[in-house]
Scaffold this motif. Structure first.
Motif, short mmCIF file in Angstrom:
data_model
loop_
_atom_site.label_atom_id
_atom_site.label_comp_id
_atom_site.label_asym_id
_atom_site.label_seq_id
_atom_site.Cartn_x
_atom_site.Cartn_y
_atom_site.Cartn_z
N VAL A 1 12.31 -3.34 -14.84
CA VAL A 1 13.24 -4.09 -14.00
C VAL A 1 14.49 -3.26 -13.73
CG1 VAL A 1 14.72 -6.14 -13.90
CG2 VAL A 1 12.37 -6.35 -14.72
N GLU A 2 14.98 -2.56 -14.74
CA GLU A 2 16.14 -1.69 -14.55
C GLU A 2 15.85 -0.61 -13.51
OE1 GLU A 2 19.14 -1.85 -15.91
OE2 GLU A 2 18.72 -3.65 -17.08
N LEU A 3 14.63 -0.08 -13.53
CA LEU A 3 14.26 0.96 -12.57
C LEU A 3 14.15 0.40 -11.15
CD1 LEU A 3 11.62 2.89 -14.72
CD2 LEU A 3 13.91 3.68 -14.06
N VAL A 4 13.69 -0.85 -11.03
CA VAL A 4 13.65 -1.48 -9.71
C VAL A 4 15.08 -1.57 -9.16
CG1 VAL A 4 13.09 -3.57 -8.42
CG2 VAL A 4 11.56 -2.80 -10.23
N ALA A 5 16.01 -1.95 -10.01
CA ALA A 5 17.41 -2.07 -9.58
C ALA A 5 17.98 -0.72 -9.16
CB ALA A 5 18.25 -2.66 -10.71
N MET A 6 17.46 0.37 -9.72
CA MET A 6 17.91 1.71 -9.37
C MET A 6 17.23 2.23 -8.10
SD MET A 6 17.89 3.33 -13.23
CE MET A 6 18.10 5.00 -12.62
N GLY A 7 16.28 1.45 -7.56
CA GLY A 7 15.57 1.87 -6.35
C GLY A 7 14.41 2.80 -6.61
N THR A 8 13.93 2.87 -7.86
CA THR A 8 12.84 3.78 -8.21
C THR A 8 11.50 3.30 -7.68
OG1 THR A 8 14.04 4.40 -10.22
CG2 THR A 8 11.69 4.94 -10.14
N GLY A 9 11.26 2.00 -7.73
CA GLY A 9 9.98 1.45 -7.30
C GLY A 9 10.00 -0.06 -7.39
N LEU A 10 8.85 -0.68 -7.11
CA LEU A 10 8.73 -2.14 -7.17
C LEU A 10 7.89 -2.52 -8.39
CD1 LEU A 10 8.04 -2.91 -3.39
CD2 LEU A 10 10.22 -2.44 -4.55
N GLY B 1 -0.53 0.10 -4.34
CA GLY B 1 0.49 1.02 -3.87
C GLY B 1 0.41 2.38 -4.52
N ARG B 2 1.48 3.15 -4.40
CA ARG B 2 1.54 4.51 -4.96
C ARG B 2 2.17 4.42 -6.35
NH1 ARG B 2 4.90 8.06 -1.46
NH2 ARG B 2 6.09 6.17 -0.99
N LEU B 3 1.33 4.57 -7.36
CA LEU B 3 1.76 4.35 -8.74
C LEU B 3 2.59 5.52 -9.26
CD1 LEU B 3 1.35 2.16 -10.87
CD2 LEU B 3 -0.55 3.50 -11.78
N ILE B 4 3.73 5.22 -9.86
CA ILE B 4 4.58 6.23 -10.49
C ILE B 4 3.96 6.60 -11.83
CG2 ILE B 4 6.88 6.66 -11.45
CD1 ILE B 4 7.99 4.70 -9.37
N ASP B 5 3.77 7.88 -12.06
CA ASP B 5 3.06 8.34 -13.26
C ASP B 5 3.78 7.97 -14.55
OD1 ASP B 5 1.02 9.44 -11.77
OD2 ASP B 5 1.98 11.41 -11.62
N ASP B 6 5.09 8.09 -14.56
CA ASP B 6 5.86 7.81 -15.78
C ASP B 6 5.97 6.30 -15.98
OD1 ASP B 6 7.39 8.02 -18.01
OD2 ASP B 6 9.23 8.63 -16.98
N ARG B 7 5.23 5.77 -16.96
CA ARG B 7 5.18 4.33 -17.17
C ARG B 7 6.28 3.87 -18.13
NH1 ARG B 7 -0.74 2.23 -18.54
NH2 ARG B 7 0.41 0.26 -18.24
N ALA C 1 0.81 -1.23 0.00
CA ALA C 1 0.00 0.00 0.00
C ALA C 1 0.84 1.27 0.00
CB ALA C 1 -0.94 -0.01 1.20
N ASP C 2 1.97 1.28 0.71
CA ASP C 2 2.79 2.49 0.82
C ASP C 2 4.01 2.47 -0.10
OD1 ASP C 2 1.11 3.55 2.80
OD2 ASP C 2 2.16 2.45 4.38
N GLU C 3 4.10 1.47 -0.96
CA GLU C 3 5.28 1.35 -1.82
C GLU C 3 5.08 2.09 -3.15
OE1 GLU C 3 8.05 -0.01 -0.99
OE2 GLU C 3 7.46 -1.06 0.85
N LEU C 4 6.15 2.65 -3.68
CA LEU C 4 6.14 3.20 -5.03
C LEU C 4 6.15 2.03 -6.01
CD1 LEU C 4 8.70 6.14 -4.70
CD2 LEU C 4 6.22 6.33 -5.06
N MET C 5 5.23 2.07 -6.97
CA MET C 5 5.06 0.94 -7.86
C MET C 5 5.22 1.36 -9.32
SD MET C 5 4.51 -1.52 -5.71
CE MET C 5 4.14 -2.79 -6.90
N LEU C 6 5.83 0.49 -10.10
CA LEU C 6 6.00 0.70 -11.54
C LEU C 6 4.94 -0.07 -12.30
CD1 LEU C 6 9.82 0.16 -11.37
CD2 LEU C 6 8.79 2.29 -12.18
N HIS C 7 4.46 0.52 -13.40
CA HIS C 7 3.42 -0.13 -14.21
C HIS C 7 3.81 -0.04 -15.69
CE1 HIS C 7 -1.11 -0.51 -15.36
NE2 HIS C 7 -0.46 -1.65 -15.46
N PRO C 8 4.59 -1.00 -16.20
CA PRO C 8 5.02 -0.93 -17.60
C PRO C 8 3.85 -1.02 -18.57
CG PRO C 8 5.55 -3.07 -16.64
CD PRO C 8 5.09 -2.20 -15.51
N ARG C 9 4.03 -0.43 -19.74
CA ARG C 9 2.94 -0.41 -20.73
C ARG C 9 2.67 -1.79 -21.33
NH1 ARG C 9 1.43 4.73 -21.62
NH2 ARG C 9 2.90 6.36 -21.02
#
Length: 221
Positions: free
Chosen positions: A128-137, A114-120, A95-103
């Motif tokens: 996956v590369e962004l997860v490794a950078m600590g951007t989100g899950l 969770g908290r969806l990152i606008d830039d998909r 719920a409180d995690e930044l989340m990635l949503h690929p197209r």
């Protein structure tokens, strides 16, 4: 017979079925063609492949499709993330995690928890590369987590999320003998199964009939 072209989407591994095909039909070459999840249904409709292993949901217009198996859904996280302390994760845990949503997300939902990152990201590989950078899950089927494996990332099973279902699809009007053969393979039919084409059985060898029994002469009284 001509060859058989089998499409498959990323993460799906047709190696086992391809091996069985080679054992049963050694004279019919099997060509494996990787296609994107988004393009797979149209590739089948255009008969660029004879059949394809893809994921539901799809537009089934003009297609046959049979479900094969359901994939485990997982959340991909950096190895040092707190989530790794758990053996299993729930939707509420994110719920409180930044989340990635690929197209090219293959799960049947409007958005991840969770908290969806606008830039998909365009592709799952980019996410996956962004997860490794600590951007989100990132939430994906387990097969995609394995496909994009990195030493600095891991994943945990996620409960309460949609699951991906892998299916075999082929053109509605093109159920050829080779397609029937492959359907039999993925459904686990034996070579001599009564359903679908089977290898002709050998005729038993002809044997000579036994000589006629001779009647014993009757004794005179």
């Amino acid at each position: 017979m001509t060859g058989f072209r089998l499409g498959y989407v990323p993460g799906v591994t047709p190696a086992k079925w391809a091996r069985i095909w080679t054992e049963r039909l050694p004279r019919v070459p099997l060509e494996l063609v990787q296609v994107s999840a988004a393009d797979a249904p149209d590739v089948v409709r255009r008969t660029e492949v004879d059949a394809a292993l893809l994921r539901f949901p799809i537009d089934r217009t003009g297609l046959h499709a049979i479900p094969l198996y359901v994939e485990q859904t997982v959340v991909v996280v950096p190895k040092e993330h707190l989530i790794t302390a758990a053996d299993e994760v729930t939707i509420d845990d994110l719920a409180d995690e930044l989340m990635l949503h690929p197209r090219d997300d293959v799960l049947d939902w409007e958005r991840p928890p969770g908290r969806l990152i606008d830039d998909r990201p365009v592709r799952t590989a980019d996410a996956v590369e962004l997860v490794a950078m600590g951007t989100g899950l990132l939430v994906v089927p387990q097969s995609l987590a394995r496909l994009h494996h990195r030493k600095d990332l891991t994943y945990r099973p996620l409960t309460g999320a949609p699951e991906s279902q892998v299916a075999l699809s082929w053109p509605e009007d093109e159920t050829s003998e080779l397609v029937e053969h492959f359907i039999g393979i993925v459904r686990g039919r034996t070579v001599n199964s009564t359903r679908g084409p089977a290898t002709p059985k050998k005729r038993p060898a002809r044997t000579q009939p036994p000589p006629p029994r001779q009647k014993k002469p009757r004794r005179r009284r």
